[in-house]
Structure formats: structure tokens, C-alpha cells
Design a protein around this motif. Structure first.
Motif, PDB file in Angstrom:
ATOM      1  N   ALA A  32      13.614   8.320 -32.238  1.00 57.11           N
ATOM      2  CA  ALA A  32      12.623   9.049 -31.443  1.00 57.11           C
ATOM      3  C   ALA A  32      12.969  10.525 -31.377  1.00 57.11           C
ATOM      4  CB  ALA A  32      12.552   8.451 -30.039  1.00 57.11           C
ATOM      5  N   GLN A  33      14.268  10.800 -31.193  1.00 59.53           N
ATOM      6  CA  GLN A  33      14.697  12.194 -31.097  1.00 59.53           C
ATOM      7  C   GLN A  33      14.408  12.930 -32.403  1.00 59.53           C
ATOM      8  OE1 GLN A  33      18.953  13.053 -31.264  1.00 59.53           O
ATOM      9  NE2 GLN A  33      18.737  14.440 -29.550  1.00 59.53           N
ATOM     10  N   ASN A  34      14.806  12.344 -33.532  1.00 63.89           N
ATOM     11  CA  ASN A  34      14.584  12.989 -34.814  1.00 63.89           C
ATOM     12  C   ASN A  34      13.108  13.141 -35.132  1.00 63.89           C
ATOM     13  OD1 ASN A  34      17.319  13.056 -35.026  1.00 63.89           O
ATOM     14  ND2 ASN A  34      17.478  11.805 -36.857  1.00 63.89           N
ATOM     15  N   ALA A  35      12.308  12.149 -34.737  1.00 63.50           N
ATOM     16  CA  ALA A  35      10.871  12.218 -34.985  1.00 63.50           C
ATOM     17  C   ALA A  35      10.258  13.401 -34.247  1.00 63.50           C
ATOM     18  CB  ALA A  35      10.199  10.917 -34.552  1.00 63.50           C
ATOM     19  N   GLU A  36      10.653  13.598 -33.020  1.00 63.70           N
ATOM     20  CA  GLU A  36      10.126  14.717 -32.233  1.00 63.70           C
ATOM     21  C   GLU A  36      10.593  16.049 -32.809  1.00 63.70           C
ATOM     22  OE1 GLU A  36       7.884  14.857 -29.765  1.00 63.70           O
ATOM     23  OE2 GLU A  36       7.593  12.750 -30.307  1.00 63.70           O
ATOM     24  N   HIS A  37      11.869  16.094 -33.233  1.00 57.98           N
ATOM     25  CA  HIS A  37      12.397  17.326 -33.816  1.00 57.98           C
ATOM     26  C   HIS A  37      11.673  17.670 -35.112  1.00 57.98           C
ATOM     27  CE1 HIS A  37      16.555  16.820 -31.640  1.00 57.98           C
ATOM     28  NE2 HIS A  37      15.547  17.055 -30.823  1.00 57.98           N
ATOM     29  N   LEU A  38      11.433  16.664 -35.933  1.00 56.49           N
ATOM     30  CA  LEU A  38      10.755  16.884 -37.203  1.00 56.49           C
ATOM     31  C   LEU A  38       9.315  17.341 -36.991  1.00 56.49           C
ATOM     32  CD1 LEU A  38      10.982  16.787 -40.249  1.00 56.49           C
ATOM     33  CD2 LEU A  38      10.364  14.364 -40.174  1.00 56.49           C
ATOM     34  N   LYS A  39       8.659  16.737 -36.028  1.00 56.22           N
ATOM     35  CA  LYS A  39       7.282  17.131 -35.705  1.00 56.22           C
ATOM     36  C   LYS A  39       7.237  18.574 -35.226  1.00 56.22           C
ATOM     37  CE  LYS A  39       3.307  15.870 -32.829  1.00 56.22           C
ATOM     38  NZ  LYS A  39       2.780  14.926 -31.819  1.00 56.22           N
ATOM     39  N   SER A  40       8.217  18.949 -34.412  1.00 55.53           N
ATOM     40  CA  SER A  40       8.282  20.315 -33.901  1.00 55.53           C
ATOM     41  C   SER A  40       8.471  21.317 -35.043  1.00 55.53           C
ATOM     42  CB  SER A  40       9.429  20.447 -32.898  1.00 55.53           C
ATOM     43  OG  SER A  40       9.542  21.772 -32.420  1.00 55.53           O
ATOM     44  N   LEU A  41       9.335  20.957 -36.008  1.00 63.41           N
ATOM     45  CA  LEU A  41       9.586  21.851 -37.139  1.00 63.41           C
ATOM     46  C   LEU A  41       8.359  21.987 -38.028  1.00 63.41           C
ATOM     47  CD1 LEU A  41      11.444  23.537 -38.952  1.00 63.41           C
ATOM     48  CD2 LEU A  41      12.193  21.400 -40.029  1.00 63.41           C
ATOM     49  N   LEU A  42       7.748  20.869 -38.395  1.00 63.72           N
ATOM     50  CA  LEU A  42       6.643  20.896 -39.347  1.00 63.72           C
ATOM     51  C   LEU A  42       5.335  21.409 -38.760  1.00 63.72           C
ATOM     52  CD1 LEU A  42       7.277  17.500 -41.179  1.00 63.72           C
ATOM     53  CD2 LEU A  42       7.727  19.790 -42.064  1.00 63.72           C
ATOM     54  N   GLU A  43       5.085  21.086 -37.496  1.00 57.62           N
ATOM     55  CA  GLU A  43       3.809  21.480 -36.905  1.00 57.62           C
ATOM     56  C   GLU A  43       3.877  22.805 -36.158  1.00 57.62           C
ATOM     57  OE1 GLU A  43       2.140  18.406 -34.502  1.00 57.62           O
ATOM     58  OE2 GLU A  43       1.963  16.985 -36.155  1.00 57.62           O
ATOM     59  N   HIS A  44       5.014  23.055 -35.510  1.00 59.53           N
ATOM     60  CA  HIS A  44       5.111  24.255 -34.677  1.00 59.53           C
ATOM     61  C   HIS A  44       6.099  25.286 -35.211  1.00 59.53           C
ATOM     62  CE1 HIS A  44       2.725  21.934 -31.890  1.00 59.53           C
ATOM     63  NE2 HIS A  44       3.664  21.002 -31.813  1.00 59.53           N
ATOM     64  N   HIS A  45       6.800  24.935 -36.300  1.00 52.94           N
ATOM     65  CA  HIS A  45       7.778  25.833 -36.917  1.00 52.94           C
ATOM     66  C   HIS A  45       8.852  26.271 -35.925  1.00 52.94           C
ATOM     67  CE1 HIS A  45       4.853  27.080 -40.403  1.00 52.94           C
ATOM     68  NE2 HIS A  45       4.941  25.768 -40.237  1.00 52.94           N
ATOM     69  N   THR A  46       9.205  25.365 -35.039  1.00 53.49           N
ATOM     70  CA  THR A  46      10.252  25.622 -34.057  1.00 53.49           C
ATOM     71  C   THR A  46      11.267  24.479 -34.099  1.00 53.49           C
ATOM     72  OG1 THR A  46       8.735  26.802 -32.583  1.00 53.49           O
ATOM     73  CG2 THR A  46      10.788  25.995 -31.619  1.00 53.49           C
ATOM     74  N   CYS A  47      12.536  24.836 -34.111  1.00 52.33           N
ATOM     75  CA  CYS A  47      13.567  23.815 -34.207  1.00 52.33           C
ATOM     76  C   CYS A  47      14.771  24.275 -33.390  1.00 52.33           C
ATOM     77  CB  CYS A  47      13.952  23.619 -35.671  1.00 52.33           C
ATOM     78  SG  CYS A  47      15.102  22.285 -36.003  1.00 52.33           S
ATOM     79  N   GLN A  48      14.814  23.882 -32.120  1.00 57.06           N
ATOM     80  CA  GLN A  48      15.899  24.276 -31.234  1.00 57.06           C
ATOM     81  C   GLN A  48      16.808  23.090 -30.941  1.00 57.06           C
ATOM     82  OE1 GLN A  48      12.920  26.434 -28.456  1.00 57.06           O
ATOM     83  NE2 GLN A  48      14.821  27.597 -28.249  1.00 57.06           N
ATOM     84  N   ARG A  49      18.068  23.234 -31.358  1.00 54.06           N
ATOM     85  CA  ARG A  49      19.064  22.167 -31.213  1.00 54.06           C
ATOM     86  C   ARG A  49      18.584  20.852 -31.822  1.00 54.06           C
ATOM     87  NH1 ARG A  49      23.288  23.786 -28.360  1.00 54.06           N
ATOM     88  NH2 ARG A  49      23.078  25.601 -26.994  1.00 54.06           N
TER      89      ARG A  49
END
Length: 221
Positions: A32-49
Motif C-alpha cells: 500500500a505504501q509503495n502504491a501510494e508513493h508510485l501514484k504520487s510520483l507518476l501523477e503528481h511528480h512529487t516523491c517525498q521520503r
């Protein structure tokens, strides 16, 4: 504003990659954590921690991303676009960034040990205090780049273009600079132990001792 079709495309790509990440066999919480992080990177171009080591995102459009303490070790980002991105303490150890678009990027205290940056375009970037030990930068476009105090120990810079690059205080111990173009580069206080500079273009480059080299100037047009 992005078109609806583009947003649907990004969402589709994100969904496919998220499914791949979650199929690896990790615990539910990590999935779940990685899925949310990946979504944040691909859709919002943001990747914090974010924890995204080992992801595959070849050719992804990640321009103008903000990566803060991002774990992207061994990630596959060949041909990805990260132009105009800002990255603090990003971990790209052993990542594949070959042929990627890294123009005008700002990296500080980032780790690119053994990363593959062959053919990458990092023109006009500012990379401060980064570790490129044993990184592959063969044929990379590093024109006007700032690599102040960078660690480039045993890095492969063969045939790389470093015209007007700032390598002030950089550690190039054992680096391969065969065929590298260092026209007007600044090597002031750089460490060049065990470096063969005889096959590099050093025309008007400022050498570690402050002198100006004329090596290769006869070949300049």
C-alpha cells in the motif's frame, strides 16, 4: 492544463505500474505504501521520503518533479524525462538512467554510485555534493553542468561533453576521461590522481593548479 486524454493515459500507466509493484509479494502495508508513493510520483511528480527501489518507469515523463529523500535504488528509468526537476538526498544507486533527459536539474547530496547515465542529457544542471563513484557517464551531455565537490572516483566519462563544466574541487581519482571534451572546463582544486588526461580535449580548461591548458586547441574550429 493537461488534457483529459493525457490524464487518463497517466492514470492508466500508474495503475499498471502499481499493479506490478504490488504483485512482487511484499507485505500488505508495504504494498500500500509503495502504491501510494508510485501514484504520487507518476501523477503528481512529487516523491517525498518515498520507497520505490527497483521500479520500472522507462520513458516516463517526470519533468519538473520534486524528489525529497527518495529511494530509487536499482530503478529502471532509461529514457525518462526528469528535466527541470529538483532532487534532495535522492538515492539512485545502481539505477538505470541511460539516455534520460536531466537538463536543468538540481541535485544536492544525492547518491548515484554505480548509476548508468550513459547517453544522458544533463546540460545546464546543478549537481552539488553528489556521489557518482563508478557511475557510467559515457557519451553524456554535461555541457555547462556544475559538479562542485562531486565524487567521480573511477567514473566512466569517456567521450562525455563537459564543455564549460565546473568541476571545482571534484574528486576524479581513477576516472576514465578518454575522448572527453573539457573545453573551458574549470578543474580548479580537482583531484586527478591516476587520471589519464592525454586523450581529453583540455583547450582553455583551468587545471587543478590554476593554470590554463592549451591541449587540444589546435583541433578547435
Amino acid at each position: 492544463m493537461k488534457s483529459t486524454a493525457f490524464n487518463h493515459s497517466v492514470t492508466a500507466i500508474a495503475s499498471t505500474m502499481i499493479a506490478s509493484v504490488m504483485a512482487i509479494g511484499m507485505t500488505s502495508s508495504v504494498q500500500a505504501q509503495n502504491a501510494e508513493h508510485l501514484k504520487s510520483l507518476l501523477e503528481h511528480h512529487t516523491c517525498q521520503r518515498c520507497e520505490l527501489s527497483g521500479i520500472t518507469a522507462n520513458g516516463a515523463d517526470l519533468r519538473e518533479s520534486f524528489l525529497d529523500v527518495a529511494d530509487l535504488r536499482k530503478s529502471a528509468l532509461s529514457g525518462a524525462t526528469l528535466a527541470f526537476s529538483t532532487m534532495y538526498y535522492a538515492d539512485f544507486r545502481s539505477a538505470d538512467l541511460s539516455n534520460s533527459d536531466l537538463r536543468n536539474t538540481f541535485l544536492i547530496n544525492s547518491d548515484l554510485i554505480q548509476a548508468n547515465l550513459s547517453g544522458a542529457n544533463a546540460r545546464n544542471s546543478r549537481w552539488k555534493y553528489i556521489d557518482l563513484t563508478e557511475a557510467n557517464l559515457q557519451n553524456a551531455n554535461l555541457i555547462d553542468i556544475e559538479l562542485v565537490y562531486a565524487k567521480l572516483n573511477r567514473a566512466n566519462l569517456s567521450n562525455a561533453s563537459l564543455r564549460n563544466a565546473s568541476l571545482y574541487g571534484a574528486d576524479l581519482t581513477g576516472a576514465n576521461l578518454k575522448g572527453a571534451d573539457l573545453y573551458r572546463a574549470d578543474l580548479t582544486n580537482a583531484i586527478v590522481t591516476n587520471v589519464d588526461l592525454s586523450q581529453a580535449n583540455l583547450c582553455r580548461a583551468t587545471m587543478p593548479d590554476g593554470t590554463t591548458s592549451m591541449q587540444g586547441c589546435m583541433l578547435q574550429k
